[in-house]
Design an enzyme around this catalytic site. Structure first.
Site, PDB file in Angstrom:
ATOM      1  N   GLY A  84       2.205   2.222   5.272  1.00 28.47           N
ATOM      2  CA  GLY A  84       3.303   1.288   5.541  1.00 28.47           C
ATOM      3  C   GLY A  84       4.068   1.685   6.796  1.00 28.47           C
ATOM      4  N   GLY A  86       0.836  -1.198   0.000  1.00 32.54           N
ATOM      5  CA  GLY A  86       0.000   0.000   0.000  1.00 32.54           C
ATOM      6  C   GLY A  86       0.865   1.240   0.000  1.00 32.54           C
ATOM      7  N   SER A  87       0.340   2.305   0.576  1.00 30.94           N
ATOM      8  CA  SER A  87       1.030   3.594   0.503  1.00 30.94           C
ATOM      9  C   SER A  87       2.175   3.680   1.518  1.00 30.94           C
ATOM     10  CB  SER A  87       0.027   4.709   0.767  1.00 30.94           C
ATOM     11  OG  SER A  87      -0.490   4.569   2.073  1.00 30.94           O
ATOM     12  N   GLU A 147       5.547  -3.511   1.042  1.00 33.93           N
ATOM     13  CA  GLU A 147       5.787  -3.014  -0.315  1.00 33.93           C
ATOM     14  C   GLU A 147       5.017  -1.715  -0.456  1.00 33.93           C
ATOM     15  OE1 GLU A 147       7.887  -3.851  -2.463  1.00 33.93           O
ATOM     16  OE2 GLU A 147       8.498  -5.752  -1.561  1.00 33.93           O
ATOM     17  N   CYS A 186       2.585   0.549  -8.714  1.00 29.19           N
ATOM     18  CA  CYS A 186       3.725   1.074  -7.942  1.00 29.19           C
ATOM     19  C   CYS A 186       4.998   1.045  -8.787  1.00 29.19           C
ATOM     20  CB  CYS A 186       3.894   0.348  -6.625  1.00 29.19           C
ATOM     21  SG  CYS A 186       3.602  -1.393  -6.714  1.00 29.19           S
TER      22      CYS A 186
HETATM   23  P1  ADP Z   1      -4.059   2.787  -1.082  1.00 28.79           P
HETATM   24  O1  ADP Z   1      -5.511   2.728  -0.648  1.00 28.79           O
HETATM   25  O2  ADP Z   1      -3.685   4.087  -1.690  1.00 28.79           O
HETATM   26  O3  ADP Z   1      -3.617   1.577  -1.801  1.00 28.79           O
HETATM   27  P2  ADP Z   1      -3.366   2.471   1.670  1.00 28.79           P
HETATM   28  O4  ADP Z   1      -1.997   2.307   2.194  1.00 28.79           O
HETATM   29  O5  ADP Z   1      -4.255   3.480   2.307  1.00 28.79           O
HETATM   30  O6  ADP Z   1      -3.139   2.763   0.167  1.00 28.79           O
HETATM   31  O7  ADP Z   1      -4.139   1.086   1.704  1.00 28.79           O
HETATM   32  C1  ADP Z   1      -3.536  -0.189   1.571  1.00 28.79           C
HETATM   33  C2  ADP Z   1      -4.225  -1.146   2.542  1.00 28.79           C
HETATM   34  O8  ADP Z   1      -3.917  -0.748   3.880  1.00 28.79           O
HETATM   35  C3  ADP Z   1      -5.746  -1.138   2.449  1.00 28.79           C
HETATM   36  O9  ADP Z   1      -6.232  -2.453   2.652  1.00 28.79           O
HETATM   37  C4  ADP Z   1      -6.145  -0.228   3.582  1.00 28.79           C
HETATM   38  O10 ADP Z   1      -7.459  -0.423   4.061  1.00 28.79           O
HETATM   39  C5  ADP Z   1      -5.126  -0.619   4.632  1.00 28.79           C
HETATM   40  N1  ADP Z   1      -4.902   0.360   5.692  1.00 28.79           N
HETATM   41  C6  ADP Z   1      -5.201   1.690   5.701  1.00 28.79           C
HETATM   42  N2  ADP Z   1      -4.828   2.255   6.882  1.00 28.79           N
HETATM   43  C7  ADP Z   1      -4.272   1.268   7.647  1.00 28.79           C
HETATM   44  C8  ADP Z   1      -3.661   1.203   8.947  1.00 28.79           C
HETATM   45  N3  ADP Z   1      -3.549   2.280   9.720  1.00 28.79           N
HETATM   46  N4  ADP Z   1      -3.173   0.017   9.369  1.00 28.79           N
HETATM   47  C9  ADP Z   1      -3.230  -1.083   8.581  1.00 28.79           C
HETATM   48  N5  ADP Z   1      -3.801  -1.094   7.357  1.00 28.79           N
HETATM   49  C10 ADP Z   1      -4.321   0.046   6.882  1.00 28.79           C
END
Ligand code: ADP
Length: 479
Positions: A232, A227-228, A249, A283
């Protein structure tokens, strides 16, 4: 009438409904599809982790042959059901039908690969310094793995976490993105029908709070996250506090160098694909196109021409090359980011915020002559946005390429073997790509970045075992 899908968690083989707490609509056509789902709280997480813990033992009792068969069954179903799944992905996330189909087939092959890996979990035997004693090293399951996944590859990324986790005897609690949970539920259905023990894979739904609750759930042994960068960092903090094994990642700000000796047609095609296909939401997408001054005018003119003929439209149409962003929220974010680049004085030569588009569509956008020291391209813009950097020579190109902190994939277009060889040595990135786009990776080779892009062992291929197993060293003396 709008098609509505109401989702539920799936824990220990059972469907657990809950109050609708998140919603996603077709980002290209909000009148087509609406998906809602519940938010997993600590109690749901507790049940899922307990089910997974019991499944680790059940997987061991079942043995590797049955497990390998189950993974192969998932692979088979994914390939057979690719057309239906691809349509659901297109409607839920805006990914084009062709890309979505390719992704599902790739996920099927990932399961095939790990079905075979299940039977190849080899160890090592040493002679001991103590005569008569044998030293054996085995790769054991780590236990309960939390998988937290994004929406941009809603089947392939879960596949490359869930398949190796199972292959090496772990059970999984999976929290997919709230933007792609209907697709996740469809994959979960296939996994649930493959003959694995109940609780081997548990699907817990929700947004960030559910992800956080999963990272904090007592009893998990590892977290694999994609994710972001910002999220991360939160996962890393939560995991570090509890000594969890972590694999993260995150974003990439990927550069592709085009040297004066490159094949112009191919380098324009690589840039077009890398920067704008999948609406830039990979990504590994190209955001920095670093071009030798001698051919820069010709290159930019050719790229602009190709951008003008991109088929942007409904992702459900087979002819569409570029669909919308995943959501209106994401469109607002990208719009703000591009507006701030424009306010800094850079003018887009194609697209930009002045080109308005309906729903969650964002116009492919190109900036030219980005100054090397400009903040553009230092942080990820997860949309169809790229900048041209004009450089004098190869050395300057490498310096621009390696400048950002997030270095996942690096590209070079050239016909010079010596530059290709030097690039492979000097590019600081997890992936280096010569005469192919920065995006687009094989499913059986390791994947990951350097700098702030990745944390922990590589994903995919044979490298996946490092994360999903723990080494046990055993000393055996016959006595
Ligand atoms: P994007 O939505 O831009 O891909 P995110 O990093 O927000 O990026 O999301 C990736 C995953 O992480 C998603 O499943 C999201 O729901 C989850 N996520 C968002 N915030 C948290 C957090 N604080 N802890 C763990 N997982 C999270």
């Amino acid at each position: 009438m709008i098609d509505t899908i109401v989702l539920a968690h799936r824990v220990n083989g059972r469907v657990i409904p809950g109050q609708a707490r998140f919603e996603q609509v077709n980002p290209a056509d909000p009148t087509d599809l609406r998906v809602t789902g519940p938010e997993a709280d600590a109690a749901v997480m507790g049940d899922a982790v307990a089910a997974a813990r019991a499944a680790v033992e059940a997987l061991d009792r079942q043995g590797i042959e049955a497990r390998s068969d189950s993974l192969a069954a998932v692979g088979h179903r994914l390939k057979a059901d690719a057309p239906q799944l691809a349509l659901l992905i297109a409607r839920e996330t805006g990914k084009t039908l062709n890309d979505a189909r390719g992704e599902v087939l790739r996920a099927g092959r990932l399961f095939d690969f790990f079905a075979a890996e299940t039977l190849r979990n080899v160890g090592e035997v040493f002679d001991s310094v103590r005569r008569g004693t044998a030293v054996e090293v085995t790769n054991e399951p780590i236990g309960v793995v939390a998988a937290i996944t994004p929406w941009n590859f809603p089947v392939a990324i879960p596949a490359w976490k869930i398949a190796p986790a199972l292959a090496f005897g772990n059970a999984v609690v999976w929290k997919p993105s709230e933007y792609s949970s209907a697709t996740a539920a469809a994959l979960m259905e296939i996994i649930a029908a493959a003959g694995l023990p109940a609780g081997a894979v548990n699907l817990v739904l929700g947004a960030g709070a559910a992800g956080q609750a999963l990272c904090e759930a007592p009893g998990i042994d590892a977290v694999s996250f994609t994710g972001s960068v910002a999220t991360g960092a939160k996962v890393r903090m939560a995991g570090a506090e509890r000594s969890l094994r972590l694999q993260l990642e995150m974003g990439g700000v990927n550069g592709m160098i085009v040297l004066a000796d490159a094949d112009l047609g191919n380098s324009v095609a690589c840039a077009l694909n890398g920067a704008f296909f999948a609406a830039g939401q990979r990504c590994t997408a190209t955001s920095r196109i670093i071009v030798e001054e001698a051919i820069a005018d010709r290159f930019v003119a050719a790229l602009k021409e190709r951008m003008a003929s991109l088929a942007i439209g409904d992702p459900r149409e087979a002819s569409t090359q570029v669909g919308p962003l995943v959501s209106m929220r994401q469109k607002e974010l990208i719009t703000r980011q591009v507006a701030s680049v424009e306010e800094s004085g850079l003018r887009p030569v194609v697209g930009g915020t002045a080109t308005t588009m309906k729903h969650a569509f964002f116009a492919p956008t190109l900036f030219d002559a980005v100054p090397v020291e400009h903040a553009f391209g230092m942080d990820e813009i997860f949309g169809p946005v790229a900048g041209i950097y004009r450089v004098r020579n190869f050395d300057e190109a490498i310096a621009v390429l390696n400048a950002p902190r997030y270095r996942l994939s690096a590209g070079l277009c050239t016909t010079s073997l010596s530059h290709a060889t030097a690039f492979r040595r000097r590019a600081s990135a997890g992936l280096t790509m010569v005469n192919v786009p920065t995006a687009g990776i094989d499913y059986h080779a390791p994947f990951g970045g350097v700098g702030g892009s990745s944390y922990g062992p590589r994903e995919q291929g044979r490298a996946a075992r490092a994360f999903y197993t723990v080494m046990k060293t055993s000393y055996i003396c016959p006595g």
